[in-house]
Scaffold this motif. Structure first.
Motif, PDB file in Angstrom:
ATOM      1  N   ARG A   1     -65.086   9.270 -26.325  1.00  0.00           N
ATOM      2  CA  ARG A   1     -66.406   8.822 -25.896  1.00  0.00           C
ATOM      3  C   ARG A   1     -66.724   9.306 -24.492  1.00  0.00           C
ATOM      4  N   ASN A   2     -65.724   9.321 -23.643  1.00  0.00           N
ATOM      5  CA  ASN A   2     -65.935   9.770 -22.274  1.00  0.00           C
ATOM      6  C   ASN A   2     -64.610  10.271 -21.711  1.00  0.00           C
ATOM      7  N   VAL A   3     -64.676  11.333 -20.934  1.00  0.00           N
ATOM      8  CA  VAL A   3     -63.471  11.862 -20.298  1.00  0.00           C
ATOM      9  C   VAL A   3     -63.818  12.329 -18.899  1.00  0.00           C
ATOM     10  N   GLU A   4     -62.917  12.020 -17.966  1.00  0.00           N
ATOM     11  CA  GLU A   4     -63.096  12.417 -16.569  1.00  0.00           C
ATOM     12  C   GLU A   4     -61.798  13.044 -16.080  1.00  0.00           C
ATOM     13  N   VAL A   5     -61.897  14.256 -15.567  1.00  0.00           N
ATOM     14  CA  VAL A   5     -60.737  14.979 -15.045  1.00  0.00           C
ATOM     15  C   VAL A   5     -61.037  15.389 -13.611  1.00  0.00           C
ATOM     16  N   LYS A   6     -60.185  14.935 -12.674  1.00  0.00           N
ATOM     17  CA  LYS A   6     -60.367  15.267 -11.263  1.00  0.00           C
ATOM     18  C   LYS A   6     -59.040  15.727 -10.670  1.00  0.00           C
ATOM     19  N   PRO A   7     -58.997  16.900 -10.044  1.00  0.00           N
ATOM     20  CA  PRO A   7     -60.044  17.932 -10.097  1.00  0.00           C
ATOM     21  C   PRO A   7     -59.998  18.674 -11.428  1.00  0.00           C
ATOM     22  N   GLU A   8     -61.079  19.332 -11.760  1.00  0.00           N
ATOM     23  CA  GLU A   8     -61.095  20.180 -12.943  1.00  0.00           C
ATOM     24  C   GLU A   8     -60.127  21.346 -12.741  1.00  0.00           C
ATOM     25  N   PRO A   9     -59.516  21.859 -13.804  1.00  0.00           N
ATOM     26  CA  PRO A   9     -58.637  23.029 -13.655  1.00  0.00           C
ATOM     27  C   PRO A   9     -59.368  24.181 -12.974  1.00  0.00           C
ATOM     28  N   TRP A  10     -58.687  24.837 -12.061  1.00  0.00           N
ATOM     29  CA  TRP A  10     -59.319  25.917 -11.313  1.00  0.00           C
ATOM     30  C   TRP A  10     -59.757  27.063 -12.210  1.00  0.00           C
ATOM     31  N   ASP A  11     -59.068  27.193 -13.368  1.00  0.00           N
ATOM     32  CA  ASP A  11     -59.367  28.291 -14.280  1.00  0.00           C
ATOM     33  C   ASP A  11     -60.167  27.829 -15.492  1.00  0.00           C
ATOM     34  N   ALA A  12     -60.969  26.784 -15.317  1.00  0.00           N
ATOM     35  CA  ALA A  12     -61.699  26.197 -16.445  1.00  0.00           C
ATOM     36  C   ALA A  12     -62.554  27.211 -17.186  1.00  0.00           C
ATOM     37  N   GLU A  13     -63.176  28.123 -16.447  1.00  0.00           N
ATOM     38  CA  GLU A  13     -64.058  29.109 -17.082  1.00  0.00           C
ATOM     39  C   GLU A  13     -63.292  30.125 -17.910  1.00  0.00           C
ATOM     40  N   MET A  14     -61.986  30.226 -17.706  1.00  0.00           N
ATOM     41  CA  MET A  14     -61.175  31.188 -18.447  1.00  0.00           C
ATOM     42  C   MET A  14     -60.595  30.585 -19.728  1.00  0.00           C
ATOM     43  N   ARG A  15     -60.812  29.307 -19.931  1.00  0.00           N
ATOM     44  CA  ARG A  15     -60.196  28.611 -21.058  1.00  0.00           C
ATOM     45  C   ARG A  15     -61.099  28.589 -22.282  1.00  0.00           C
ATOM     46  N   VAL A  16     -60.490  28.445 -23.460  1.00  0.00           N
ATOM     47  CA  VAL A  16     -61.256  28.314 -24.702  1.00  0.00           C
ATOM     48  C   VAL A  16     -62.054  27.024 -24.629  1.00  0.00           C
ATOM     49  N   PRO A  17     -63.374  27.068 -24.814  1.00  0.00           N
ATOM     50  CA  PRO A  17     -64.193  25.860 -24.671  1.00  0.00           C
ATOM     51  C   PRO A  17     -63.772  24.759 -25.654  1.00  0.00           C
ATOM     52  N   VAL A  18     -63.771  23.528 -25.162  1.00  0.00           N
ATOM     53  CA  VAL A  18     -63.511  22.366 -26.007  1.00  0.00           C
ATOM     54  C   VAL A  18     -64.862  21.866 -26.511  1.00  0.00           C
ATOM     55  N   LEU A  19     -65.112  22.004 -27.802  1.00  0.00           N
ATOM     56  CA  LEU A  19     -66.376  21.603 -28.401  1.00  0.00           C
ATOM     57  C   LEU A  19     -66.308  20.160 -28.882  1.00  0.00           C
ATOM     58  N   GLU A  20     -67.450  19.571 -29.149  1.00  0.00           N
ATOM     59  CA  GLU A  20     -67.491  18.174 -29.580  1.00  0.00           C
ATOM     60  C   GLU A  20     -66.655  17.922 -30.838  1.00  0.00           C
ATOM     61  N   PRO A  21     -66.679  18.803 -31.848  1.00  0.00           N
ATOM     62  CA  PRO A  21     -65.824  18.555 -33.021  1.00  0.00           C
ATOM     63  C   PRO A  21     -64.338  18.500 -32.680  1.00  0.00           C
TER      64      PRO A  21
END
Length: 271
Positions: A115-135
């Motif tokens: 329902r909700n997720v909070e990650v601090k700090p976000e991984p520095w390489d977030a843009e390089m990762r496979v996107p996590v989709l809602e499904p």
């Protein structure tokens, strides 16, 4: 995150059932020793209460020579409800720290969906990762709840039904599957528990949130040398890890219970 830490986290990450009508809740208190190539690198502690609901708390830290490379500490907790289908987590929190940063993850779930997720700090390489989709966030459990595995009524607690399953896990950043298959039975002799355990072979499949160019992720996905021993909590008809061994690029990682205490706690009669 170092390769050894990531492999260890996946292994641990790689790494409790129908309780209606029971008058007592089952408790677990366990210490685990972590070793790499036979050398002690840390310890972990797990405690929990399993009834119609559950709460599990885990802490770990590196020690000895491992601290010369990366002094790491972590704590995680999960709680939720239990049904015939297994755990349905409602809350998960995790904090890890090393010499470089402190990261916290907080997640709320309902009906095995995030329902909700909070990650601090976000991984520095977030843009390089496979996107996590809602499904990818549906029909999942968190890494702590993943350690709780129910066994159907009428099935042996240390037989094939203890192992044969695929666990879909989301840790707030990465989504992966752990497939377990029955590989036999063994007699464990650990302070607090002496008796049969189910031996499961394990396979790791990355789904999302990982880097496709990650050598450690690719290594784990191809790894066929991962095993977990599951010990029964008979009143709750669940099994939990008492031993995990994983071949890593840095050597054999072993997570072994040095103390494994199962007990009973009177459930709240007002429920």
């Amino acid at each position: 995150m170092s390769k050894t830490r990531k492999l260890g986290s996946l292994a641990i990450a790689s790494l409790l059932p129908c309780l209606a009508g029971r008058a007592e809740a089952e408790t677990l208190k366990a210490h685990y020793a972590l070793s790499l190539m036979g050398i002690s690198i840390g310890s972990a502690y797990a405690s929990g209460v399993v009834d119609r609901t559950y709460r599990i708390d885990i802490s770990m830290r590196t020690t000895g020579l491992a601290n010369l490379v990366n002094n790491t500490k972590g704590a995680a907790t999960a709680s939720g409800g239990l049904s015939v289908a297994g755990p349905s987590p409602s809350a998960y929190a995790n904090t890890t720290s090393n010499e470089e940063e402190v990261r916290t993850v907080r997640m709320s779930l309902a009906s095995n969906a995030v329902r909700n997720v909070e990650v601090k700090p976000e991984p520095w390489d977030a843009e390089m990762r496979v996107p996590v989709l809602e499904p990818n966030k549906k029909r999942v459990v968190d890494p702590v709840s993943a350690l709780i595995m129910s066994v159907p009524q009428g099935q042996e607690l240390t037989g094939p039904a203890a192992c044969n399953r695929t666990i879909s896990v989301f840790d707030g950043v990465t989504r992966f599957d752990i497939a377990l298959s029955f590989a036999g039975e063994h007699t464990a002799n650990t302070p607090g528990y002496s008796g049969p355990v189910a031996i499961c072979s394990a396979r790791y499949t990355p789904i999302a949130g990982h880097r496709p160019d990650s050598k450690s992720t690719r290594y784990m996905a191809e790894n066929r040398d991962m095993n977990v021993w599951l010990a029964p909590l008979p009143e709750a008809r669940v099994v939990v890890p008492i031993h995990i061994d994983v071949k890593t690029g840095a050597g054999d990682l072993v997570i072994e219970a040095s103390d494994f205490q199962i007990g009973a706690k009177r459930a709240d009669s007002r429920r």
